[in-house]
Design a protein around this motif. Structure first.
Motif, PDB file in Angstrom:
ATOM      1  N   GLU A 199       2.676  27.858  28.436  1.00 37.48           N
ATOM      2  CA  GLU A 199       2.789  27.765  27.018  1.00 37.48           C
ATOM      3  C   GLU A 199       1.972  26.792  26.553  1.00 37.48           C
ATOM      4  O   GLU A 199       1.277  27.070  25.257  1.00 37.48           O
ATOM      5  N   LEU A 202      -1.672  28.476  26.284  1.00 35.39           N
ATOM      6  CA  LEU A 202      -1.778  29.204  25.039  1.00 35.39           C
ATOM      7  C   LEU A 202      -1.849  28.523  23.908  1.00 35.39           C
ATOM      8  O   LEU A 202      -2.801  28.870  22.916  1.00 35.39           O
ATOM      9  N   ASP A 203      -1.239  27.441  23.806  1.00 34.44           N
ATOM     10  CA  ASP A 203      -1.248  26.588  22.426  1.00 34.44           C
ATOM     11  C   ASP A 203      -2.726  26.037  22.441  1.00 34.44           C
ATOM     12  O   ASP A 203      -3.487  25.876  21.269  1.00 34.44           O
ATOM     13  N   LEU A 205      -5.485  27.239  23.863  1.00 36.74           N
ATOM     14  CA  LEU A 205      -6.473  28.232  23.770  1.00 36.74           C
ATOM     15  C   LEU A 205      -6.481  28.440  22.031  1.00 36.74           C
ATOM     16  O   LEU A 205      -7.344  28.809  21.340  1.00 36.74           O
ATOM     17  N   SER A 206      -5.215  28.731  21.411  1.00 35.73           N
ATOM     18  CA  SER A 206      -4.962  28.918  19.787  1.00 35.73           C
ATOM     19  C   SER A 206      -5.769  27.944  19.119  1.00 35.73           C
ATOM     20  O   SER A 206      -6.264  28.351  18.099  1.00 35.73           O
ATOM     21  N   SER A 207      -5.510  26.563  19.619  1.00 31.98           N
ATOM     22  CA  SER A 207      -6.284  25.561  18.738  1.00 31.98           C
ATOM     23  C   SER A 207      -7.725  25.490  18.869  1.00 31.98           C
ATOM     24  O   SER A 207      -8.347  25.112  17.823  1.00 31.98           O
ATOM     25  N   LYS A 208      -8.363  25.918  19.933  1.00 29.56           N
ATOM     26  CA  LYS A 208      -9.799  26.177  19.962  1.00 29.56           C
ATOM     27  C   LYS A 208     -10.086  27.570  19.460  1.00 29.56           C
ATOM     28  O   LYS A 208     -11.299  27.704  19.655  1.00 29.56           O
ATOM     29  N   GLY A 209      -9.235  28.361  19.001  1.00 23.46           N
ATOM     30  CA  GLY A 209      -9.961  29.843  18.559  1.00 23.46           C
ATOM     31  C   GLY A 209     -10.365  30.441  19.635  1.00 23.46           C
ATOM     32  O   GLY A 209     -11.048  31.529  19.389  1.00 23.46           O
ATOM     33  N   ALA A 211      -9.685  33.672  22.114  1.00 25.21           N
ATOM     34  CA  ALA A 211      -8.270  34.773  22.408  1.00 25.21           C
ATOM     35  C   ALA A 211      -7.568  34.378  23.634  1.00 25.21           C
ATOM     36  O   ALA A 211      -8.302  34.316  24.645  1.00 25.21           O
ATOM     37  N   PRO A 212      -6.280  34.763  23.450  1.00 26.26           N
ATOM     38  CA  PRO A 212      -5.297  34.480  24.694  1.00 26.26           C
ATOM     39  C   PRO A 212      -5.596  35.682  25.572  1.00 26.26           C
ATOM     40  O   PRO A 212      -6.138  36.821  25.306  1.00 26.26           O
TER      41      PRO A 212
END
Length: 863
Positions: A199, A202-203, A205-209, A211-212
């Motif tokens: 988790e 994934l957070d 990765l999302s903060s750095k833009g 793709a998961p």
């Protein structure tokens, strides 16, 4: 750890200031002031010596504390003090560096105070237990998300670690928030900890833009508790991340791999799972697995469904002449289609018999399965027969059926096994040997691959390198099969006569023996593939060569030799009209260029002298380029473009004629005879033999004209025969007070060979008897001292050269009659005569009058 480690019964509490958090199997480095180090050492040992601390095991309980309140949690990490040192030993004010190695998570007792000061360290009593703690099976794959965040050099190292250690390492390396890392330290369950780390990944990765990765179906521990046991997914493969695509491809292609390849692949993947990714052997093994999966073991091309007339028409449209090659291709195609049709008919009959057997059982009143539970003894044979009768076998296309390989060297027996021929096209350059191989592949509906053997000097290029060498690769044949993607292509072995011979790199010619042997190449062994054989028996090998002299006899014995002679003038005209002129017109950007047959014939006769058509194509290209210049000028406002090439244009475009047509002698005089010569590269022509008597001599023979040893011996044989039969010819001491001089014109050209022996005997007899030889006759053949006329080579080329020179009758050895059956129709009007003795030769030219008594003398008189 290499052995079990037992913690002491009492540990010293070691507060770790934020942002440090220590996990098992990892290390952390903290900086401590001198007074703190003194208290720690005093607690660990009353007689502790800082300089000798590395020699003893010192265990502590590393507990993370916050900067603000020093609150203590219930979980810590048992650690070993690996080292305490000071970078600058002379500076006493400088702090100390402490290196801690994590051993195991420990649960702290409730007796600890809620607040802990860094000074002094507190003693802590724990229950001793063995380390390391066994890790449970992973349920979450952290690698897809971790690969997107970690540098490339850490991918292989991370993949070799257990999933629990992966989670702790990712939390430390990626610097998760301090409270999250403390939470992970307090989570001993591996499944819960890995889900929490995923988790956080994934957070991040999302903060750095970024793709998961694709979502996996791995459930959380709570979801697993709610599900029945039979729905729990099995644990995933323990292979590293970069090997899992190979494992998936191996499962996908398991039915397409041979038994040996499947076994080798399983063995190699199992071995790679135990090797660190940083090892040099890891990359070698991975590349080997990729090659095994890329080869077309049972994948074949379904041949085009052509009738024989269509295939013959296709070959005739693509090539002029070469009738023997076309005939052999049609034969192979007919055999291939016949075996395929027989196999399909057999499959249909077997299926019909099975259907009739099944319908007969139903018509005889067979009972349906009863619901009574009658116990029947189990018979394996009857059970197998019942399954075979009830099960309808799948219908497999004929082109994909392959036999099962046996362990021994006995080739499999299958009615539809395609044993392709090994053809060797021999002929001069430029006659279309390479291009006809492409036409054969097209007529068979097969893929085509070309291997150039010219200059190959290393045996490893044929058989491949062993995997122990750096940069090892399979041989040219295995690489070719991977490129075309099927196991039954048409492979062209170009320039077989130019392959290297035995040297310190091995013998490439000997390496080709197994490849080109139909009895062995169904289990061809490549050094790179090791003990995994590959089937080359379905490959249609077509080799080309300019000469058979440099090919080793064992290799030549494995090939079916087909002669590709040079083209005659009529064939060259047809090729120029149908292929070369349209091709060069298109390549030079023109839409139309026309040339009459007399223009093309002039180009063939005056500007080319070759067996093939390469020089002819270059001369036609010159004509087209000249027309391209004229067309460009017309577009710029110049003279109107005329696409017609005329005779008067040839000299201005191509220059003066390069060759003069050979013409027979017009005059008749004794001592001059027209012979025939083979000039190499598929060319033949006439050779004038001149002789004369030189007064004041002693009966000696003089030879001129750049003659080799063999042709000199033929001249001596001819003169010896004439002198031995002088009385029968009506000659009395023919060389008294004279010498005889024999000359062959074109003195700058070297000449050799036994073919001029017949012409030399005629020249000597003509000179000494005063009888002339008709200039419309030409001769070739080898002679012996007993007067026999034996066979020579190059008959087709010599006859064609005689036809171009205007000869109307050619006298050949009787043994060469078999070589004249496939001459072009344009030379059929010539008269071909065959002789076997010198006496028959003389009578063919002058009749019985050549003998002194008007009749051939008895044999005793001639010996």
């Amino acid at each position: 750890m290499s052995k079990q480690t037992y913690l002491p019964p009492s540990l010293t509490l070691f507060p770790l200031p934020s942002p440090h958090v220590l996990y098992p199997f990892l290390q952390v480095t903290v900086t401590l002031p001198t007074d703190v180090v003194g208290h720690i050492l005093a607690t660990l040992s009353e007689q502790a010596d800082v300089n000798k601390l590395d020699s003893r095991d010192r265990f502590v309980a590393a507990i993370p504390v916050g900067e603000g309140d020093r609150r203590v949690g219930r979980w810590a990490c048992a650690a070993r003090i690996r080292r305490i040192y000071r970078a600058n030993a002379k500076d006493e004010a400088e702090g100390w560096t402490c290196v801690l190695e994590g051993l195991a998570r420990i649960h702290l007792p409730r007796a600890l105070p809620p607040l802990v000061s860094i000074l002094p360290p507190l003693p802590l009593t724990v229950t001793p237990y063995a380390l390391p703690v066994p890790l449970s099976a992973p349920s979450v794959d952290l690698m897809p998300a971790a690969i997107k965040l970690l540098p490339q050099e850490l991918h292989g190292k991370l993949a070799t670690l257990p999933v629990g250690v992966q989670a702790d390492l990712l939390a430390s390396t990626l610097r998760f928030p301090w409270d999250v890392r403390v939470e992970l330290l307090a989570t001993p369950n591996i499944d819960d900890r890995t889900h929490r780390v995923r988790e956080c990944l994934l957070d991040l990765l999302s903060s750095k833009g970024i793709a998961p990765p694709e979502e996996t179906s791995s459930p959380s521990p709570k979801q697993l508790q709610r599900r029945p046991a039979q729905h729990i997914a099995p644990p995933k493969s323990q292979l590293p991340e970069d090997l899992r695509p190979l494992e998936a491809l191996a499962l996908k292609r398991k039915d397409e791999l041979s038994a040996g390849a499947s076994e080798a692949l399983t063995r190699e993947l199992t071995r790679l799972a135990k090797i660190p990714a940083q090892a040099a052997e890891y990359g070698v093994g991975k590349t080997y697995c990729e090659w095994l999966l890329a080869l077309p073991w049972y994948r074949v091309t379904e041949g085009r469904r052509l009738d024989l007339d269509s295939a013959r028409k296709m070959l005739d449209e693509d090539h002029e002449g070469l009738q023997e090659v076309k005939r052999r291709v049609i034969e192979y195609l007919a055999v291939y289609r016949l075996k395929r049709d027989l196999w399909e008919e057999k499959q249909a009959r077997d299926q019909k018999e099975r259907d009739e057997e099944t319908s007969g059982q139903l018509a005889s009143g067979a009972q349906t399965p009863s619901t009574s539970k009658e116990i029947v003894p189990y018979d394996p044979e009857k059970a197998a027969q019942a399954v075979k009768a009830k099960t309808k076998p799948p219908v497999v296309p004929a082109a994909t059926v392959e036999p099962k390989f046996m362990v021994d060297d006995t080739p499999p027996d299958n009615i539809f096994r395609d044993k392709a021929p090994i053809l060797l096209l021999v002929g001069p350059p430029g006659v279309g040997k390479t291009s006809i191989a492409r036409s054969i592949a097209e007529s068979l509906g097969r893929k085509f691959h070309r291997i150039s053997l010219g200059g190959v000097r290393d045996e490893a290029e044929i058989r491949g390198h062993r995997r122990t060498y750096v940069g090892a690769l399979p041989g040219l044949f295995v690489q070719g099969l991977r490129k075309v993607g099927v196991s039954n292509p048409v492979i062209l072995l170009d320039e077989l006569d130019k392959v290297g011979q035995s040297n310190y790199h091995g013998d490439p010619s000997a390496a080709l023996l197994e490849t080109l042997d139909p009895a062995q190449n169904w289990t061809f062994h490549d050094h790179y593939l090791g003990d995994v054989p590959i089937d080359l028996s379905q490959v249609t090998f077509i080799a080309t060569a300019n000469s058979l002299d440099t090919i080793s006899p064992p290799l030549l014995d494995r090939c079916e030799v087909i002669e590709c002679p040079g083209y005659v003038t009529d064939e060259k005209l047809a090729i120029a009209r149908r292929f070369l002129l349209p091709k060069q017109t298109k390549e030079n950007g023109l839409e139309e260029v026309r040339a009459a047959d007399d223009v093309l014939e002039r180009v063939v006769s005056d500007y080319t002298r070759e067996a093939g058509v390469r020089t002819l194509e270059r001369e036609i290209a010159k004509l087209c380029r000249a027309k391209a210049v004229q067309y460009s000028n017309s577009r710029d406002g110049g003279d109107k473009y005329n696409p017609e090439v005329k005779l008067e244009d040839l000299e201005s475009i191509l220059g003066m004629a390069k060759y003069e047509a050979e013409v027979r002698e017009a005059s008749v005089r004794p001592g001059v005879v027209t012979g025939l010569a083979y000039r190499g590269s598929g060319n033949g022509g006439i050779l004038i033999v001149e002789s004369t008597l030189v007064p004041g001599g002693k009966g000696r023979l003089h030879l001129t004209g750049q003659l080799g040893d063999v042709i000199r011996e033929s001249a001596e044989l001819a003169l010896a025969w004439v002198r031995a039969h002088a009385s029968a010819l009506g000659l009395e001491d023919p060389l008294k007070d004279v010498d005889i001089h024999l000359h062959l014109p074109s003195g700058a050209v070297k000449k050799d060979g036994p073919s001029a022996g017949v012409a030399m005997i005629l020249a000597f007899v003509s000179l000494l008897t005063g009888r002339s030889v008709p200039p419309t006759m030409a001769f070739t053949g080898e002679i012996t001292l007993r007067g026999a006329v034996t066979a020579v080579g190059g008959i087709r080329e010599k006859v064609l050269g005689a036809h171009r020179a205007g000869i109307t009758q050619v006298v050949l050895p009787g043994q060469n009659e078999k070589d004249t059956h496939e001459l072009p129709p344009s030379v059929q009007k010539m008269r071909l005569t065959y002789v076997r003795t010198v006496e028959g030769l003389l009578e063919e030219v002058w009749g019985q009058e050549v003998w002194a008594g008007g009749q051939r003398p008895p044999a005793q008189a001639r010996l």
